[in-house]
Design a protein around this motif. Structure first.
Motif, PDB file in Angstrom:
ATOM      1  N   VAL A  40       0.699  -1.248   0.038  1.00 43.71           N
ATOM      2  CA  VAL A  40       0.260   0.130   0.127  1.00 43.71           C
ATOM      3  C   VAL A  40       0.784   1.196  -0.013  1.00 43.71           C
ATOM      4  O   VAL A  40       2.000   1.256   0.469  1.00 43.71           O
ATOM      5  CB  VAL A  40      -0.807   0.220   1.055  1.00 43.71           C
ATOM      6  N   ALA A  41       0.374   2.293  -0.469  1.00 41.65           N
ATOM      7  CA  ALA A  41       0.987   3.689  -0.338  1.00 41.65           C
ATOM      8  C   ALA A  41      -0.097   4.555   0.192  1.00 41.65           C
ATOM      9  O   ALA A  41      -1.126   4.352   0.046  1.00 41.65           O
ATOM     10  CB  ALA A  41       1.426   4.163  -1.907  1.00 41.65           C
ATOM     11  N   CYS A  42       0.665   5.526   0.607  1.00 42.46           N
ATOM     12  CA  CYS A  42      -0.590   6.751   1.284  1.00 42.46           C
ATOM     13  C   CYS A  42      -1.354   7.415   0.362  1.00 42.46           C
ATOM     14  O   CYS A  42      -0.765   7.719  -0.707  1.00 42.46           O
ATOM     15  CB  CYS A  42       0.329   7.808   2.091  1.00 42.46           C
ATOM     16  N   GLY A  43      -2.653   7.373   0.554  1.00 44.96           N
ATOM     17  CA  GLY A  43      -3.677   7.942  -0.538  1.00 44.96           C
ATOM     18  C   GLY A  43      -3.401   9.375  -0.479  1.00 44.96           C
ATOM     19  O   GLY A  43      -3.841  10.009  -1.820  1.00 44.96           O
ATOM     20  N   GLY A  44      -2.769  10.157   0.191  1.00 42.76           N
ATOM     21  CA  GLY A  44      -2.548  11.530   0.144  1.00 42.76           C
ATOM     22  C   GLY A  44      -1.333  11.946  -0.683  1.00 42.76           C
ATOM     23  O   GLY A  44      -1.288  13.000  -1.462  1.00 42.76           O
ATOM     24  N   ALA A  86      -6.351  14.323  -2.549  1.00 43.13           N
ATOM     25  CA  ALA A  86      -5.919  13.189  -2.964  1.00 43.13           C
ATOM     26  C   ALA A  86      -6.545  11.748  -2.144  1.00 43.13           C
ATOM     27  O   ALA A  86      -6.843  10.864  -2.776  1.00 43.13           O
ATOM     28  CB  ALA A  86      -4.416  13.075  -2.795  1.00 43.13           C
ATOM     29  N   VAL A  87      -6.753  12.189  -0.815  1.00 37.83           N
ATOM     30  CA  VAL A  87      -7.192  11.034  -0.033  1.00 37.83           C
ATOM     31  C   VAL A  87      -8.727  10.673  -0.508  1.00 37.83           C
ATOM     32  O   VAL A  87      -9.148   9.427  -0.750  1.00 37.83           O
ATOM     33  CB  VAL A  87      -7.080  11.213   1.230  1.00 37.83           C
ATOM     34  N   LEU A  88      -9.401  11.742  -0.792  1.00 35.89           N
ATOM     35  CA  LEU A  88     -10.826  11.564  -1.061  1.00 35.89           C
ATOM     36  C   LEU A  88     -10.823  10.984  -2.370  1.00 35.89           C
ATOM     37  O   LEU A  88     -11.927  10.099  -2.676  1.00 35.89           O
ATOM     38  CB  LEU A  88     -11.731  12.745  -1.096  1.00 35.89           C
ATOM     39  N   LEU A  89     -10.050  11.405  -3.516  1.00 34.15           N
ATOM     40  CA  LEU A  89     -10.217  10.880  -4.709  1.00 34.15           C
ATOM     41  C   LEU A  89      -9.932   9.347  -4.962  1.00 34.15           C
ATOM     42  O   LEU A  89     -10.190   8.433  -5.571  1.00 34.15           O
ATOM     43  CB  LEU A  89      -9.623  11.656  -5.802  1.00 34.15           C
ATOM     44  N   ALA A  90      -8.663   9.134  -4.138  1.00 32.72           N
ATOM     45  CA  ALA A  90      -8.316   7.525  -3.905  1.00 32.72           C
ATOM     46  C   ALA A  90      -9.289   6.817  -3.431  1.00 32.72           C
ATOM     47  O   ALA A  90      -9.446   5.568  -3.967  1.00 32.72           O
ATOM     48  CB  ALA A  90      -6.942   7.638  -3.056  1.00 32.72           C
ATOM     49  N   HIS A  91      -9.991   7.242  -2.315  1.00 33.08           N
ATOM     50  CA  HIS A  91     -10.996   6.480  -1.866  1.00 33.08           C
ATOM     51  C   HIS A  91     -12.279   6.188  -2.843  1.00 33.08           C
ATOM     52  O   HIS A  91     -12.687   5.125  -3.215  1.00 33.08           O
ATOM     53  CB  HIS A  91     -11.735   6.779  -0.444  1.00 33.08           C
ATOM     54  N   LYS A  92     -12.811   7.227  -3.279  1.00 30.26           N
ATOM     55  CA  LYS A  92     -13.917   7.171  -4.136  1.00 30.26           C
ATOM     56  C   LYS A  92     -13.735   6.643  -5.595  1.00 30.26           C
ATOM     57  O   LYS A  92     -14.658   5.896  -5.991  1.00 30.26           O
ATOM     58  CB  LYS A  92     -14.439   8.661  -4.327  1.00 30.26           C
ATOM     59  N   GLU A  93     -12.664   7.453  -6.242  1.00 28.82           N
ATOM     60  CA  GLU A  93     -12.499   6.826  -7.528  1.00 28.82           C
ATOM     61  C   GLU A  93     -11.271   5.773  -7.844  1.00 28.82           C
ATOM     62  O   GLU A  93     -11.635   5.037  -8.927  1.00 28.82           O
ATOM     63  CB  GLU A  93     -12.087   8.177  -8.294  1.00 28.82           C
ATOM     64  N   ARG A  94     -10.577   5.467  -6.719  1.00 28.94           N
ATOM     65  CA  ARG A  94      -9.687   4.509  -7.286  1.00 28.94           C
ATOM     66  C   ARG A  94      -9.771   3.148  -6.361  1.00 28.94           C
ATOM     67  O   ARG A  94      -8.909   2.406  -6.226  1.00 28.94           O
ATOM     68  CB  ARG A  94      -8.332   4.981  -7.297  1.00 28.94           C
ATOM     69  N   GLY A  95     -10.816   3.313  -5.641  1.00 23.75           N
ATOM     70  CA  GLY A  95     -11.199   2.013  -4.710  1.00 23.75           C
ATOM     71  C   GLY A  95     -10.044   1.856  -3.491  1.00 23.75           C
ATOM     72  O   GLY A  95      -9.966   0.788  -3.162  1.00 23.75           O
ATOM     73  N   HIS A 155     -18.467   0.631  -5.726  1.00 23.84           N
ATOM     74  CA  HIS A 155     -18.841   0.914  -4.140  1.00 23.84           C
ATOM     75  C   HIS A 155     -19.248   2.339  -3.964  1.00 23.84           C
ATOM     76  O   HIS A 155     -19.488   2.938  -4.837  1.00 23.84           O
ATOM     77  CB  HIS A 155     -17.644   0.920  -3.397  1.00 23.84           C
ATOM     78  N   ASP A 156     -20.139   2.197  -2.809  1.00 26.39           N
ATOM     79  CA  ASP A 156     -21.233   3.652  -2.520  1.00 26.39           C
ATOM     80  C   ASP A 156     -20.056   4.325  -1.676  1.00 26.39           C
ATOM     81  O   ASP A 156     -20.114   3.983  -0.131  1.00 26.39           O
ATOM     82  CB  ASP A 156     -22.285   3.233  -1.898  1.00 26.39           C
ATOM     83  N   ALA A 157     -19.368   5.337  -1.955  1.00 21.03           N
ATOM     84  CA  ALA A 157     -18.166   5.853  -1.078  1.00 21.03           C
ATOM     85  C   ALA A 157     -18.902   6.542  -0.107  1.00 21.03           C
ATOM     86  O   ALA A 157     -18.573   6.529   1.084  1.00 21.03           O
ATOM     87  CB  ALA A 157     -17.329   6.849  -2.150  1.00 21.03           C
TER      88      ALA A 157
END
Length: 240
Positions: free
Chosen positions: A15-19, A67-76, A122-124
């Protein structure tokens, strides 16, 4: 199936930091401080859409937080739901401090379209709301997630639309599911979302809730809102 595969790969792959992309951690300490290291603030978009309730945000929507929000929502990057939920829980506490009203906290997620949920796998928003509710319960607050809002008509993709165009696109688009009004009685209702930009989605969600509450509950129920992040310029100077 896509969400299941993401859960499995998240357990076995590096894993890598989502931010910031730092290795071997889903969220490094500096990015964590950016996400939930400050007191939540009241936020107001400009122009402010009619009917927008009081909204509190945990962090500015910029840099690592974005970056964290986009990693969760758009990149799973589903492992980021926990930290995002912690940030949202802080904003919920600011929106509905202990001692304001009686009954449990009722978190109502602003719904994404079925098309968006299907494309992401997924439903972010709902995932982050559930994580926030868990955080709040661990701190002693009675809290439930009620995904009661439904789309009553199709809406256009919001990307590329201005503030007033978004308001027109969403006007009258949401409603409370049949039988949902009774679940709101006796609680403190907080609309929740991951990001607020123009405020159009939250204003429409609040309108739908107020319409249902006003028709079905004597005395009404107050509605406020909380989000993980909002544009920096929308933050008020006085922190609450």
């Amino acid at each position: 199936m896509r969400a299941w595969w993401r859960e499995i790969t998240g357990l076995v792959l590096p894993v890598a930091c989502g931010g910031c992309g730092s290795p071997r951690t889903p969220l490094c300490e500096p990015c964590g401080r950016a996400l939930y290291g400050a007191w939540p603030c009241r936020v107001r978009p400009v122009p402010e859409p009619p009917g927008l309730p009081a909204v509190h945000a945990a962090a500015p929507y910029e840099d690592a937080v974005r970056a964290v929000l986009l990693a969760h929502k758009e990149r799973g990057a589903l492992g980021l739901a926990g930290p995002l939920g912690r940030a949202l829980a802080g904003a919920v506490r600011a929106a509905a401090p202990p001692g304001t009203g009686v009954g449990p906290l009722l978190l109502v997620p602003v719904p994404s379209t079925r098309r968006a949920v299907g494309a992401r796998g997924h439903d972010a928003g709902r995932r982050v709301a559930l994580a926030a509710a868990g955080e709040l319960r661990r701190s002693g607050r009675e809290c439930r997630v009620l995904p009661l809002l439904r789309q009553r008509r199709a809406v256009a993709d919001q990307a590329g639309l201005g503030a007033r165009q978004r308001q027109a696109n969403l006007a009258g688009a949401l409603e409370v599911a049949v039988g949902g009004t009774r679940l709101l009685e006796g609680g403190r209702v907080v609309l929740v979302d991951d990001v607020m930009t123009t405020g159009a989605s939250i204003a429409e969600g609040a309108r739908a809730l107020r319409a249902a509450i006003g028709s079905g509950i004597s005395g009404g129920v107050p509605v406020s809102a909380a989000v993980v992040a909002a544009p920096p310029l929308s933050f008020e100077i006085n922190r609450n």
